[in-house]
Design a protein around this motif. Structure first.
Motif, PDB file in Angstrom:
ATOM      1  N   TYR A   1      -8.789  -2.108  -1.333  1.00  0.00           N
ATOM      2  CA  TYR A   1      -9.130  -0.994  -0.451  1.00  0.00           C
ATOM      3  C   TYR A   1      -9.300   0.300  -1.252  1.00  0.00           C
ATOM      4  N   LEU A   2      -8.353   0.585  -2.138  1.00  0.00           N
ATOM      5  CA  LEU A   2      -8.444   1.791  -2.955  1.00  0.00           C
ATOM      6  C   LEU A   2      -9.666   1.744  -3.866  1.00  0.00           C
TER       7      LEU A   2
ATOM      8  N   ASP B   1      -1.986   6.305   4.017  1.00  0.00           N
ATOM      9  CA  ASP B   1      -1.505   4.937   3.823  1.00  0.00           C
ATOM     10  C   ASP B   1      -2.209   3.981   4.787  1.00  0.00           C
TER      11      ASP B   1
ATOM     12  N   GLU C   1      -4.330  -3.981  -0.910  1.00  0.00           N
ATOM     13  CA  GLU C   1      -4.329  -2.522  -0.981  1.00  0.00           C
ATOM     14  C   GLU C   1      -5.090  -2.023  -2.207  1.00  0.00           C
ATOM     15  N   ASP C   2      -5.049  -2.817  -3.294  1.00  0.00           N
ATOM     16  CA  ASP C   2      -5.785  -2.424  -4.499  1.00  0.00           C
ATOM     17  C   ASP C   2      -7.292  -2.471  -4.251  1.00  0.00           C
TER      18      ASP C   2
ATOM     19  N   SER D   1      -4.080  -9.598   5.791  1.00  0.00           N
ATOM     20  CA  SER D   1      -4.528  -8.323   5.236  1.00  0.00           C
ATOM     21  C   SER D   1      -6.046  -8.192   5.293  1.00  0.00           C
TER      22      SER D   1
ATOM     23  N   SER E   1       0.831  -1.209   0.000  1.00  0.00           N
ATOM     24  CA  SER E   1       0.000   0.000   0.000  1.00  0.00           C
ATOM     25  C   SER E   1       0.862   1.254   0.000  1.00  0.00           C
TER      26      SER E   1
END
Length: 651
Positions: free
Chosen positions: A455-456, A445, A452-453, A496, A342
């Motif tokens: 989440y974005l 962050d 992380e992808d 995660s 991330s």
């Protein structure tokens, strides 16, 4: 590329045209087949009804339906009509759906009026009339049909209803046969009274008697019969030979290239549609990065930029930056060595300069029309985020250069509620989004090792309009050993997922959306009446898993077997995996065997009673009582109803 069967979706970077010469009744109720068909860039349609079907399906999308008329026809290998006093009716077929027209053929066989060709094991019911198998050489079939002189052209009811002819009518024309056909609308319209017809609504004997009368007439009126065959052949040559039909392909391909973004845009300076791509690299050979950058350089959209983020050690990409610098309007390299994924992503986001951005890891690729087609869809729908369908490429060789296998992995309509509830169908490299959505909140962050992808993506989906392009233009690559595909590392993904759940738990916007998205009312899953399940007494007797409190209450020392390996099973796997101390032993199913999400998938009959006694069995299906009764028949086990938790996710 030309897809000759609807089982073959678009899988490559090349424009793909699909031949639609099967009736919609064959695939409309099969979602997987439907996805494959809609993946085509252009459509070769067998008749106006099929063209209308394509136009209707694509009507609510930003795509235009590019079609051309095309039939399962035959090449121009003409035989002169030739009918003898002892001519019989030629018929060829694979009988892929069983012994069709068996009664009719039995009567014709008894009258010695039939020559049947096809696979030997499919024609055992017509042993006397059976003549053998034919090679696929473009010649033998026409030769044998010509030898018979008369041909049967029969269609399934679905073909007649859809107005789609099969290839027999064209082959019999080329072979110079007198044609005996059912009253298919295409045959009647195109060949009129030069074909002899039978009424297929009658009994098998009545139809056979009609065929026998037609054959008897042809044998005694050979001149008139051959004249009819010749007129049909002339009509075929004028409009329907394979060579004639292929003449429409250049125009269709030209329209497809334009509408799907395959043609290069004129070169301009910086534009309102500039797109910067964040390319994370490191830890893999430079051959992967070269392939990745080559796919970006091949984009038909002109104003492209690259932010290269190095998150792991050598090799040095500076040589590649120099090599590709002339193609991109903006290119830079920034370092985020040793950072969480991330953090590397956020580093790239902070260096964006263009109005739009995308993400492309160094081992993945894009089709050349990807960016252009997404920008077109964004403009047409006034959208903030646009995504494409994705192909999964499994690679066996080193450095991504060995043999590969392709499959259509994700090609779904947009469902905001499903996305926000954990069912991700948008890969990180399949979308572009407006950079203006990246406010200060999104540029913090979340410190995720993976996911992380996702989440974005979910944060962007909350803030803008999302639409699919309904084109397949991206590919993610997966090595068979899985060692460098972090998204599939189960331990890391579980860790995660737990952090992601905590990150989003107090997100009020996300919480409201999850319960009220798309106007869906919040439901009490603990009291829900299970669809298609009338045995509520049996269901209510089972302990239910409704939420995280129930998941936390599961005994840590007993292995978990999830009964059901479809979408519900996947939801339960993700939820249960948030507990590090639970062991998910695998999936159970009533019919299937194999593997599901890297875990064994077994039928109930395959599992011994001792293993069932030791395990906790969680039902991941709406047919709870049916599964419970199947388990009751094996013995007394610890069984939970996991469907309420699944229902909460889907509601």
């Amino acid at each position: 590329m030309l897809a000759l069967h609807t089982d073959a979706p678009k899988l490559t970077r090349f424009p793909t045209l699909g031949c639609l010469w099967n009736p919609p009744a064959f695939f409309e109720n099969e979602p997987a087949r439907l996805r494959k068909i809609l993946s085509y860039d252009g459509f070769l349609t067998a008749g106006p009804d099929m063209r209308d079907w394509v136009e209707t399906m694509l009507f609510p999308t930003t795509r235009s339906a590019q079609t051309a008329s095309f039939f399962p026809s035959c090449h121009t290998a003409l035989h002169a009509p030739h009918i003898r006093p002892d001519s019989r009716a030629f018929y060829v077929g694979s009988n892929w759906d069983g012994t069709r027209f068996a009664g009719l053929f039995a009567h014709l066989e008894a009258l010695d009026l039939l020559d049947v060709w096809g696979p030997r094991d499919r024609w055992q019911h017509c042993a006397t009339a059976y003549r053998g198998e034919l090679p696929f050489d473009g010649k033998a079939l026409l030769d044998k049909a010509s030898d018979s002189g008369i041909g049967l052209c029969l269609h399934l009811p679905a073909h007649i209803d859809a107005g789609i002819p099969n290839m027999r009518i064209f082959e019999l024309c080329a072979a110079g046969c007198l044609i005996i056909s059912d009253r298919h609308p295409f045959v009647v319209e195109q060949f009129g009274e030069d074909v002899l017809y039978v009424d297929m609504t009658g009994t098998a004997k009545e139809v056979a008697d009609t065929v026998a009368r037609h054959i008897a007439w042809a044998r005694t009126h050979r001149k008139e019969a051959m004249a009819m065959a010749l007129r049909c052949q002339d009509r075929f040559v004028k409009s329907f030979t394979l060579e004639r039909l292929l003449e429409a392909l250049p125009d269709l391909l030209s329209r497809v290239r334009l509408s799907c973004g395959f043609d290069h845009a004129p070169k301009e300076g910086r534009s309102a549609d500039g797109v910067d791509y964040i390319v994370r690299c490191g830890g893999r050979p430079l051959s992967y990065l070269r392939r990745c950058l080559s796919s970006l350089a091949a984009q038909t959209h002109n104003d492209m930029g690259v932010v290269l983020v190095r998150h792991a050690g050598p090799p040095d990409p500076s040589g590649l930056l120099t090599e590709f610098s002339a193609r991109f309007a903006r290119i830079r390299c920034v370092d985020a060595f040793g950072a969480k994924r991330s953090t590397a992503l956020l580093t790239g986001l902070h260096h964006l300069q263009a109005p739009w951005f995308g993400i492309l890891d160094d081992d993945d690729t894009l089709h050349p029309n990807h960016v252009s087609s997404l920008l077109h869809a964004a403009e047409a729908a006034e959208a903030d985020l646009v995504y494409a369908g994705s192909v999964k490429v499994v690679e066996d060789g080193p450095d991504g250069e060995g043999d590969s296998r392709h499959a259509l992995a994700y090609f779904e309509p947009y469902d905001r509620c499903e996305l926000l509830n954990g069912q991700n169908y948008i890969t990180s490299n399949s979308y572009i989004a407006r950079s203006a959505m990246l406010n200060a909140r999104l540029l913090r962050d979340p410190r995720l090792d993976s996911m992380e992808d996702l989440y974005l993506l979910r944060q962007l989906a909350l803030r803008g309009t999302v639409v699919p392009s309904w084109l397949v233009t991206s590919a993610f690559h997966w090595r068979t050993d899985g060692t460098d595909n972090t998204v599939f590392a189960r331990t890391q993904a579980t860790r995660s997922a737990q952090r992601l759940a905590r990150l989003e738990r107090l997100d009020s916007v996300l919480a409201v959306t999850r319960t009220q998205a798309a106007g869906r009312p919040e439901v009490d899953s603990g009291r829900l009446a299970i669809w298609n399940d009338l045995d509520h007494e049996r269901v209510s007797a089972l302990p239910a898993i409704q939420g995280w409190e129930d998941v936390r209450g599961l005994a840590p020392h007993r292995p978990i077997l999830i009964y059901g390996a479809s979408k519900g099973g996947r939801i339960l796997l993700l939820e249960l995996s948030k507990r590090d101390d639970l062991t998910i032993q695998g999936f159970l199913d009533s019919k299937r065997r194999g593997e599901a999400w890297e875990l064994p998938l077994r039928r109930l009959d395959d599992v011994g009673e001792d293993e069932l006694q030791e395990a906790v069995i969680v039902i991941a299906s709406q047919f709870v009582s049916e599964i419970a009764r199947a388990l009751d028949a094996r013995g007394s086990f610890t069984v939970y109803n996991g469907y309420p938790l699944i229902f909460r996710h889907l509601a």
